[in-house]
Enzyme design. Structure first.
Site, PDB file in Angstrom:
ATOM      1  N   GLY A  26       0.812  -1.209   0.000  1.00  0.00           N
ATOM      2  CA  GLY A  26       0.000   0.000   0.000  1.00  0.00           C
ATOM      3  C   GLY A  26       0.844   1.257   0.000  1.00  0.00           C
ATOM      4  CB  CYS A  27       3.892   2.200   1.879  1.00  0.00           C
ATOM      5  SG  CYS A  27       3.305   2.488   3.564  1.00  0.00           S
ATOM      6  CB  ALA A  28       4.983   0.235  -2.992  1.00  0.00           C
ATOM      7  CG  PHE A  35       6.238   6.393  -1.402  1.00  0.00           C
ATOM      8  CD1 PHE A  35       6.612   7.666  -0.997  1.00  0.00           C
ATOM      9  CD2 PHE A  35       6.280   5.367  -0.474  1.00  0.00           C
ATOM     10  CE1 PHE A  35       7.027   7.922   0.299  1.00  0.00           C
ATOM     11  CE2 PHE A  35       6.696   5.609   0.832  1.00  0.00           C
ATOM     12  CZ  PHE A  35       7.069   6.875   1.219  1.00  0.00           C
TER      13      PHE A  35
END
Length: 429
Positions: A390-392, A395
């Protein structure tokens, strides 16, 4: 579900674009069978989770328990499914109040239930306050940092790799290995700080000690502080194995309690997310007071792209990943840095690099999936795959960024003219 099927409920929130198929435990289905993305709602608990928390927390609870699944989803790296779900955003719509009432009535006809959250879920903000853990107090920070980092060191090593470096790597090429990119990041930080053998560095939020090892190998005296006992244990053993005890030290200590001062440089990599926006002025003042005149600060933290966005994370991140974590925009951070009295020499955004880093971590988790499940259980292993993927994606979508600020403490006598006229670290990139 009496009155409305699960498929009816899904259709109340999203238009059938032909890109999504949902199969539910009640025998209902939404969307075509040949859709590129398939979601299975495996039991009624998933529905109750979503009624209790119709947001990221409800979805996360259902996914971590296996109540929602997808044949296209790789548990250690659900990134591709996230991308498919993001592409459905134009087809979302808000149901009418009458439709929402009908959904609630249909669910309630089977009884009002509030299923227990997954056992790995942390307490809510209110529960933490009730326990006396005031956000960003010393006791509150110690508890929340321990919650995130005092896991199995061996589990972290499975996806972080041998460097045990839990911050954004720096890539020259998308095909760089994770270890090469992490080594480049550590070198870049030390080169920006322009430290020479014999000089002194304070590393705030030092993690498992990779910066301490790299700095000590350059002859720099370095003190690293963290609030996570497991990290201290790992870092101290690592320093001993390398024979660097005369130069490097890792302490279990709040950065505010470090008694030493007059450091030549201070770095803080991935720690400011725990500080809290209202505490930024005192954070930077503490750093200012610990630096000698002309000393340099390298502050490296995840940021929000827009200053008008809320600072606190959603309920999922707050309960499962970074309790009390907050993010601000780069402009807001730089304003506080200037107001504290620092001069900002250089500012750099590594957003693309963090996405690449996270993809590498997910790849490592997938490669070690069976071992990870055996070590921490499937819900927690799923949690880390979910979080990192999810973070990837965020970003890549430029929802969040990550910035490095290189700053200097002015000398009362000479100002800040002590640094060179042009960047001195560019050759390392």
């Amino acid at each position: 579900m009496a009155g409305m099927t699960v498929a009816d409920m899904v259709g109340a929130f999203i238009e059938d674009s032909g890109k999504l198929n949902v199969q539910a435990f009640d025998g209902s289905s939404f969307g075509p069978q040949d859709a590129p993305l398939h979601i299975n709602v495996n039991n009624s608990r998933a529905v109750y989770y979503m009624v209790d928390h119709p947001n990221d927390l409800g979805l996360a609870r259902a996914y971590l328990q296996g109540d929602i699944s997808s044949p296209e989803l790789v548990p250690g790296d659900p990134y591709e499914v996230f991308k498919e779900l993001t592409a459905l955003k134009p087809y979302l719509h808000k149901p009418s109040p009458m439709t929402l009432a009908k959904i609630v009535s249909s669910v309630a006809s089977h009884g009002v239930r509030h299923p227990e959250p997954p056992s790995i879920e942390g307490p809510s903000r209110l529960q933490r306050l009730t326990e006396g853990l005031v956000p960003h107090s010393k006791a509150g920070d110690a508890a929340t940092v321990s919650y995130h980092y005092d896991q199995s060191n061996d589990f972290y090593r499975m996806f972080l790799g041998p460097s045990m470096t839990y911050t954004c790597a720096v890539f020259d090429d998308v095909n760089d290995s994770l270890e090469k990119a992490q080594s480049r990041k550590l070198s870049l930080v030390l080169d920006k700080l322009n430290l020479k053998p014999g000089q002194r560095l304070l590393d705030i939020g030092c993690g498992w000690g990779s910066m301490e090892i790299e700095a000590a190998k350059r002859g720099i005296h370095v003190i690293g502080v963290t609030l996570a006992e497991e990290q201290v244990k790992w870092g101290q053993e690592w320093i001993k194995r390398e024979g660097l005890q005369d130069l490097a030290e890792v302490r279990l200590m709040d950065y505010r309690d470090v008694p030493e001062g007059d450091f030549d440089a201070i770095c803080s990599l991935g720690m400011m997310e725990h500080v809290g926006f209202k505490h930024y002025p005192s954070y930077f003042q503490e750093i200012m007071d610990k630096l000698k005149p002309g000393g340099l600060l390298l502050n490296h933290q995840i940021t929000r792209t827009k200053s008008m966005d809320g600072k606190s994370a959603g309920q999922f991140i707050d309960r499962y990943i970074f309790p009390d974590g907050q993010l601000a925009s780069p402009g807001e951070i730089e304003t506080v840095i200037h107001d504290t009295g620092f001069e900002v020499i250089h500012q750099e955004n590594f957003r693309q690099h963090y996405a690449l880093t996270l993809h590498q971590w997910n790849k490592n988790l997938v490669a070690n999936w069976d071992r990870a499940v055996k070590m921490v259980g499937e819900p927690k292993a799923r949690l880390w795959g979910l979080y990192m993927a999810g973070c990837a994606l965020n970003f890549e979508l430029n929802t969040i960024q990550i910035h490095q600020f290189l700053c200097i403490k002015p000398d009362p006598q000479t100002g800040t003219d002590s640094y060179p006229l042009k960047p001195w670290w560019t050759d390392v990139r």
